[in-house]
Design a protein around this motif. Structure first.
Motif, short mmCIF file in Angstrom:
data_model
loop_
_atom_site.label_atom_id
_atom_site.label_comp_id
_atom_site.label_asym_id
_atom_site.label_seq_id
_atom_site.Cartn_x
_atom_site.Cartn_y
_atom_site.Cartn_z
N PHE A 2 57.13 37.03 10.46
CA PHE A 2 57.71 38.35 11.51
C PHE A 2 59.17 38.50 10.40
CE2 PHE A 2 56.78 36.29 15.47
CZ PHE A 2 55.35 37.08 16.11
N VAL A 3 59.64 37.55 9.34
CA VAL A 3 60.79 37.55 8.12
C VAL A 3 60.49 36.87 6.71
CG1 VAL A 3 62.39 37.33 9.79
CG2 VAL A 3 61.43 35.56 8.81
N LEU A 4 60.34 38.04 5.79
CA LEU A 4 60.37 37.34 4.76
C LEU A 4 60.78 37.90 3.68
CD1 LEU A 4 56.72 39.09 3.41
CD2 LEU A 4 57.53 36.58 3.38
N GLU A 5 61.52 37.19 3.69
CA GLU A 5 62.99 37.23 2.54
C GLU A 5 62.73 37.79 0.98
OE1 GLU A 5 64.94 33.52 0.67
OE2 GLU A 5 63.47 32.67 2.70
N PHE A 6 64.01 38.83 0.89
CA PHE A 6 63.41 39.78 -0.61
C PHE A 6 63.00 39.11 -1.72
CE2 PHE A 6 66.09 42.78 1.56
CZ PHE A 6 65.41 43.32 1.57
N ALA A 7 63.51 37.63 -1.45
CA ALA A 7 62.69 37.23 -3.57
C ALA A 7 61.73 36.60 -3.12
CB ALA A 7 63.40 35.90 -3.44
N ARG A 8 60.59 37.25 -2.23
CA ARG A 8 59.57 37.05 -1.81
C ARG A 8 58.45 38.27 -1.48
NH1 ARG A 8 59.04 33.39 3.27
NH2 ARG A 8 56.89 33.29 2.49
N ILE A 9 59.51 39.41 -1.87
CA ILE A 9 58.89 40.54 -1.97
C ILE A 9 58.33 41.29 -3.30
CG2 ILE A 9 58.61 42.22 -0.57
CD1 ILE A 9 60.32 41.24 1.47
N GLY A 10 57.08 41.67 -3.27
CA GLY A 10 57.25 42.85 -3.79
C GLY A 10 56.65 44.04 -4.00
N ARG A 11 56.15 45.05 -4.49
CA ARG A 11 55.89 46.56 -4.09
C ARG A 11 53.87 46.40 -3.05
NH1 ARG A 11 54.25 50.50 -9.37
NH2 ARG A 11 54.40 48.78 -11.20
N VAL A 12 53.35 45.20 -3.33
CA VAL A 12 52.51 44.44 -3.41
C VAL A 12 52.30 44.35 -1.67
CG1 VAL A 12 51.02 44.23 -5.34
CG2 VAL A 12 52.35 42.23 -3.71
N HIS A 13 53.82 44.15 -0.68
CA HIS A 13 53.91 44.27 -0.16
C HIS A 13 54.20 44.94 1.26
CE1 HIS A 13 54.61 39.95 -2.24
NE2 HIS A 13 54.07 39.62 -0.97
N SER A 14 53.92 46.36 0.72
CA SER A 14 54.63 47.55 1.56
C SER A 14 53.79 47.64 2.28
CB SER A 14 54.03 48.54 0.86
OG SER A 14 52.93 48.79 0.40
N ALA A 15 52.58 47.24 3.11
CA ALA A 15 51.87 46.92 4.09
C ALA A 15 52.80 46.26 5.13
CB ALA A 15 50.48 46.75 4.32
N SER A 16 53.46 45.08 4.95
CA SER A 16 53.82 44.21 5.60
C SER A 16 55.34 44.50 5.54
CB SER A 16 53.12 43.10 5.45
OG SER A 16 53.89 42.31 3.96
N VAL A 17 55.90 45.01 4.52
CA VAL A 17 57.16 44.88 5.01
C VAL A 17 57.80 46.65 4.54
CG1 VAL A 17 57.73 42.92 3.64
CG2 VAL A 17 57.62 45.15 2.23
N GLY A 18 57.09 47.83 4.60
CA GLY A 18 57.43 48.72 4.45
C GLY A 18 57.52 49.16 2.98
N GLY A 19 57.77 50.67 2.99
CA GLY A 19 57.89 51.09 0.99
C GLY A 19 59.01 50.88 1.09
#
Lengths: 862, 173
Positions: A131-148
């Motif tokens: 349900f949540v993801l820290e920014f440290a674990r996010i890249g642009r490939v994650h846009s499906a799960s965290v939005g643009g």
């Protein structure tokens, strides 16, 4: 003949070595081999079918990209899915045929698909996830799960840029809210019945949907996850307010959704879940619904994520355009800045300072400083509050040179990383630290000012000034709007005049002929939206409402920042070429960007050492590669059998070389043993091909011994005489042929499909080698190239090798061309020998063109 | 200069016109009409076209007069198999062609004969290492216009009388 005899003897020899039972074993082995070959061939045929399907989809998309046909996102998605199926099938087929060396194609294809999916707005299913993801674990490939927005923030963080700490509440969480409250179907129903052109209907539907979301309880497991993430974010420092920003799936693509969804600043911990729900509800605000439905985006695919970050108490904030959107070729960075928090800039409340900085030297080229009387500041503990800017600061630049250079440096870095102009939001806090808040692709327009404009000197000039946001000219009746309530009565074709570019204006943009506002800058959300629509727009035209009375007819020359009385169609015509109404819409841009990953062909020459799976850069490369290697794999297998036993049935032909025919239509166990003859060839394309070979005489006229009084030195010629009739064979079906001929020293492979379905028809010729000097062999290939070109073949040539194909011909021209290919194969037998210079080559080209009736006028159109 | 060999003065095979034996007289004509042999920057029209078989063995050669002869209807030729000399010793009155109303169409038809029917066998050859003097002697004694040049039994070029003459000219002029 010697070859055939030898092989037969070999087969007998094997049988003779054992007993009678051994002979039977050999027979059943043959049946198994034949069955294996047939299976491979079926696999290859299926590969070819998929290949054709893929090529036809690519062709169709290319045609649509020319701009003459309308299409929507549904078309794009359907095409992409057809390609996905086809390419997947092709890859599995070639792996089935050739095994492990082709397995890298899977990874290649996946890499291309990742890029394609990254361009598609919300094309991805929301997979179960946290349900949540820290920014440290996010890249642009994650846009499906965290939005643009969130995905790009994570990307910027990974790039080493400073962003506020925080986490994303994922799209999965949103789906969870919908699922737990059984909302998905109801939303879909409401939207399906909606007429977005009806303002009241739109507002009613929006109110219903928002109410449903706002009253839906947040599931407890989601609430726990958010609380836990918040606890980790604030840590020991104790509770502090945060910013909650919408981050919709698809908004980082060419569909901007600029300013369509809610964001909240300075949210105290106790209100996080309520604000979260409000942001989810903003997905169904009238302007957001209008945006996605008018762009034919499917609501179900547009999921919503929310970013939760530490508050940046901005002293100054703004927007960087890494290019001038109206002149992207110019190496200039634009920085827009105001005092306080960003919403007063992107929401169009204030006219910001605008700085232009050279990309190359970081020199500050221009400072346009405006009066900034107010600013938006954090209110103590909750929300934001408008405050006056201290008198002495109002008229001063809100950024110093050092900060501008630093911002320019960051801008260049971001653009280089994305390889596309970017629209970046940033803020500087009280300590001078610079934070990046968002980046997305910048929509640019190339205005071409070199048009003949009509003489406007005798037209009454009503107003002049401001900034061009989107070039062009439009005329209509003036409609004044100052808030959402004024929007409904705006008629189609109006010139919308507003005090400022407030976000709700988005709803009337499709009805407007032009837009004029009194304040604003090119960095507002509305500016992004009008450029997306190619709507002539001027902002910052002072006293526009006073000078342009409601109800009067005016012509807005947005390119020239002038407004004239009356309707001037000449001026509109003259300005028209500056933009194209359809070609530059987001959907068109999307298609073009997708095609860049789909259609260019880099792998053209199978002989090139670069013809490898790793070199496949587009889907077209993949299918080209697999098709080529598929043929080779099947033949390699067929040849490996051919050495061991008789394969297929002999063709008794008037031509003096042995050919074996393997008829794949034959049922297993009922293999024919009786030779075929020239008339009974069981394949339509092969009959046409063979008729062509027979039509040109084979040299029977071997000289009488009397004329060969010479001592014919046996070692005079090229080595290996026997080789020249080596294993010519054809694999056929009723509508298919793949013939491998060795005539003299050249190798010819002709593949053909001849049916009533033009889309399936195919002629493919590979031609290679020769006994003469290299130059003469190349001349022969040049001759083939020109003649096949006149027949409508596409071709690639390297040295003495030609590979050419014709597809999509109707039966009659296809049959004629297969026949011509047969004749050409015979006509060019050892022709290389005679091609001692270019002039004789030219003579042969024209001579053969006459023989084959290839006058240009007679060539069948493709 | 006295060390010049056939290999030094020959026209390499890849510059010299040649055709396979099943090509037609018509194709041999095309070769003569369009091919130009370029040696030492000089261009010349080939007087002879070489004929090979499928395995690139030299079978024979055709000269202009062989081609012209091949174009004549057989009834205008006596003693067809007598070879070269008979072309000069025409005993049939050429005006007979009017009587038989031979037409251009006949020539076109004759032009489709395979060149193997009109070619001459290769009788005399020289080796790539043979001296210039040897080449002169072979040309003179055998009364031929050109000689195929062999290396290790394979044809690598031709020496024409003109090539020999050019070489001699450089010595004596």
């Amino acid at each position: 003949m010697g070859w055939l005899r030898k092989r037969r003897q070999g087969a007998r020899g094997e049988g003779g070595a054992g007993n009678g039972a051994g002979g039977e074993t050999a027979g059943s082995e043959a049946a198994v081999d034949l069955e294996n070959l047939r299976r491979r061939f079926d696999g290859f045929r299926a590969l070819v079918e998929s290949n054709n399907r893929v090529l036809s989809v690519i062709g169709d998309m290319e045609e649509k990209a020319q701009g003459d046909f309308l299409f929507d996102i549904v078309y794009v998605r359907r095409s992409i899915e057809t390609l996905r199926d086809g390419i997947g099938d092709i890859i599995e087929r070639i792996i089935d045929l050739g095994g492990e060396p082709y397995e890298t194609l899977r990874a290649r294809a996946q890499a291309i698909w990742n890029q394609i999916d990254g361009l598609l707005p919300g094309g991805r299913d929301v997979l179960p996830g946290p349900f949540v993801l820290e920014f440290a674990r996010i890249g642009r490939v994650h846009s499906a799960s965290v939005g643009g927005k969130n995905a790009q923030l994570g990307e910027l963080r990974a790039l080493g840029l400073n962003i506020p700490d925080g986490f994303a509440i994922t799209t999965h969480a949103f789906q969870h809210v919908l699922a737990e409250n059984r909302l998905a179907d109801r939303i879909h129903e409401t939207l399906t019945e909606l007429d977005i052109r009806d303002q009241e209907d739109l507002e009613r539907a929006s109110a219903t949907l928002r109410e449903r979301i706002l009253t839906a309880p947040i599931p407890e497991d989601l609430a726990d996850a958010v609380r836990e993430a918040y606890g980790e974010l604030t840590g020991d420092a104790g509770p502090e307010p945060v910013a909650l920003r919408s981050s919709a799936v698809g908004e980082d693509t060419l569909f901007s959704f600029a300013g369509q969804y809610s964001s909240f600043l300075n949210v105290p911990p106790g209100e996080i879940l309520d604000r979260y729900r409000q942001i989810l509800a903003s997905k169904y605000s009238p302007r957001a619904i209008y945006y996605f439905l008018s762009h034919s985006l499917e609501e179900a695919n547009l999921s919503m994520s929310v970013g939760c970050t530490r508050m940046v108490d901005a002293a100054v904030s703004g927007v960087i355009y890494t290019r001038d959107p109206l002149d992207p070729e110019d190496a200039v960075i634009q920085v827009h800045a105001i005092y306080g928090l960003g919403p007063y800039l992107v929401g169009g409340v204030l006219t910001p300072d605008v700085y232009r900085i050279s990309r190359d030297s970081n020199e500050i080229l221009e400072r346009a400083v405006h009066e900034k009387g107010v600013q938006l500041k954090l209110d103590a503990g909750n929300g934001t509050r408008e405050m006056p800017v201290p008198e002495e600061l109002r008229g001063r630049p809100c950024l110093d040179d050092r900060q501008l250079v630093e911002l320019a440096r960051i801008a260049t870095r971001i653009e280089d990383h994305y390889e596309h102009p970017q629209d970046v939001e940033w803020a500087i806090d009280g300590t001078g630290a610079i934070y990046m808040l968002q980046t997305r692709p910048l929509r640019t327009i190339c205005a071409q000012p070199s048009f003949e404009l009509p003489d406007m000197s005798d037209h009454e000039l009503l107003a002049e000034g401001g900034t061009t946001i989107c070039p062009g000219a439009g005329c209509g009746e003036v409609a004044h709007v100052s808030g959402e309530a004024d929007l409904a009565p705006v008629r189609h074709g109006s010139v919308v005049v507003a005090a400022n570019p407030f976000p709700a204006l988005a709803q009337v943009l499709d009805r407007a002929a032009a837009v004029v506002t009194e304040v604003g800058s090119s960095a507002s959300h509305m500016a992004t939206l009008v450029r997306e629509r190619r709507l002539p727009t001027i902002v910052g035209l002072v006293q526009a409402r006073k000078r342009l009375p409601a109800g009067t007819e005016v012509t807005v020359d947005a390119s020239g920042t002038r407004v004239y009385a009356g309707c001037n169609t000449e001026l509109m015509q003259a300005r028209r070429p500056e933009y194209d109404l359809f070609q530059d819409t987001a959907i068109f841009d999307l298609l073009r960007r997708l095609l860049a990953l789909i259609s260019p062909l880099h792998l053209v020459n199978p002989r090139d050492p670069e013809f490898r799976p790793e070199r496949c850069r587009t889907l077209h490369d993949i299918t080209r590669f697999a098709h080529q290697r598929g043929i080779e794999e099947v033949f390699a297998y067929a040849r490996s059998l051919g050495r061991r036993q008789d394969l297929g049935v002999r063709l008794k032909t008037a031509l003096p070389f042995p050919v074996m025919i393997l008829n794949l239509d034959e049922e297993t166990g009922h293999a024919r043993t009786k030779p075929y003859d020239d008339q009974s060839i069981p394949s339509a394309p092969m009959r046409a091909f063979w008729d062509g070979l027979l039509a040109e005489k084979w040299p029977f006229a071997y000289p009488e011994p009397a004329r060969l009084r010479v001592d014919r030195r046996s070692d005079q010629g090229l080595p290996g005489e026997a080789q020249f009739t080596e294993s010519s064979f054809a694999v056929v079906r009723r509508e298919y042929m793949l013939a491998n001929l060795y005539l003299g020293y050249h190798f010819t492979s002709v593949e053909a499909v001849l049916s009533d379905d033009a889309a399936r028809n195919l002629i493919r010729v590979h031609y290679k080698g020769g006994g003469a000097a290299d130059k003469r062999r190349r001349r022969r290939i040049g001759l083939l190239e020109e003649l096949l070109d006149r027949m409508g073949f596409e071709h690639t040539v390297k040295s003495d090798y030609i590979d050419c194909r014709a597809t999509g011909m109707e039966r009659e021209p296809a049959e004629l061309n297969i026949n011509r290919v047969g004749r050409l194969v015979m006509l060019t037998k050892q022709l290389d020998m005679a091609l001692s210079n270019d002039r004789i080559t030219r003579w042969y080209i024209e001579d053969f063109a006459r023989k084959l009736e290839l006058d240009r006028s007679k060539v069948f159109p493709l | 200069m006295e060390n010049l060999t056939a290999g030094d003065i020959m026209v390499p095979l890849d510059l010299y016109p040649h055709i396979p034996y099943w090509f037609t007289v018509r194709q041999a004509i095309a070769e003569m009409e369009t091919a130009e042999v370029e040696t030492d920057g000089r261009r010349s029209i080939p007087r002879v076209v070489l004929v090979f078989d499928e395995t690139y063995r030299l079978m024979g050669f055709v000269r202009r007069r062989d081609i012209l002869r091949g174009l004549l209807p057989s009834y205008l030729l006596e003693d067809a198999d007598e070879g070269i000399r008979s072309t000069y010793d025409i005993h049939v009155d050429p005006n007979l062609s009017d009587v038989f109303a031979a037409e251009e169409g006949d020539i076109a038809e004759q032009a489709n004969r395979p060149v193997s029917e009109v070619m001459n066998p290769i009788v005399h050859t020289i080796q790539v290492t043979d001296t210039l003097l040897h080449a002169v002697r072979e040309i003179v004694v055998n009364n031929v216009y050109m000689l195929p040049v062999l290396r290790d039994g394979k044809i690598v070029g031709v020496v024409r009388s003109i090539d020999v003459l050019h070489a001699v000219a450089k010595m004596v002029l």
